[in-house]
Write an enzyme that holds these catalytic residues in place. Structure first.
Site: not given
Length: 241
Positions: A21, A69
């Site tokens: 991340d 996503n």
């Protein structure tokens, strides 16, 4: 501090999961498009896989693309797909040479055909490797994995392959994407976020958590060793005393 020099090499976690991340924020801090952050993050994957290999970690699971996503802009998803193709193509020979087995968590068949072809090739050409398992989570969600496992168990019960009273934790784990990997020992999340984001929900039961403020493109071997060092300082009781 050189954390690698502090490690107890007899107490290395067998299975590490990483939520990669912070690529977008890394790029934004530098006034760059998000795609530059994803490129830098992909470069870091190569370094961390090699570091894990050198430390004799048996399984490394990387969260690359979640079921959520798909909500991102099409241009960003397209760039991610191109990066995925590039790194599979350029790193496959090295992965094969190092005797690493690639395993995919999630339904990667939803990706564009070129991506599917490259992933399928990598899976086939590394299927007999046994030095380390590299699990790559693609179009993956922890809740989806549990639902998928449950459906497959129900199907096998209906086919008479297993009996309901035979189902236990070990049977259930055998239906997960990670069934060939050891139990998860350590979850690492860089970038300062304090959540698991639907990653390895079943496997996290007794894993140790390590959160870092370092953005993924800056997460190097020393940061990995720091996480492992912190892991080694903990006393894992697994519900006991």
């Amino acid at each position: 501090m050189n954390y690698k020099s502090l490690l107890d090499l007899d107490n290395i976690p067998s299975h590490i999961g990483i939520v990669m991340d912070g690529n977008g924020r890394w790029a934004k801090k530098r006034g760059l498009p998000r795609s530059f952050g994803h490129k830098a993050g992909s470069d870091k994957v190569v370094e961390i896989v090699q570091s894990a290999y050198n430390l004799n970690i048996k399984a490394l699971t990387l969260f690359a693309f979640s079921t959520e996503n798909w909500k991102r802009p099409n241009e960003e998803i397209s760039k991610l797909m191109e990066l995925l193709i590039f790194y599979v193509k350029t790193q496959l020979d090295k992965i094969k040479k190092n005797n690493i087995k690639i395993n995919v968590l999630g339904d990667y068949t939803k990706f564009p055909p070129r991506v599917v072809d490259e992933i399928t090739k990598a899976l086939q050409e590394t299927s007999s490797n046994d030095k380390m398992i590299l699990n790559i989570a693609l179009n993956y969600g922890g809740q989806d994995e549990i639902v998928r496992a449950t459906k497959n168990i129900v199907k096998d019960v209906n086919l008479g392959i297993i009996e309901v009273n035979e189902i236990d934790n070990e049977i259930f784990k055998s239906y997960l994407y990670t069934h060939e990997s050891p139990d998860l020992d350590l979850l690492i999340r860089p970038s300062g976020e304090l959540r698991v984001s639907n990653f390895l929900l079943y496997q996290l039961a007794y894993a140790e958590f390590y959160f870092s403020d370092v953005l993924w493109p800056d997460f190097d071997e020393n940061q990995l060793c720091k996480a492992i060092y912190e892991f080694q300082l903990r006393h894992r009781r697994f519900g006991g005393l």
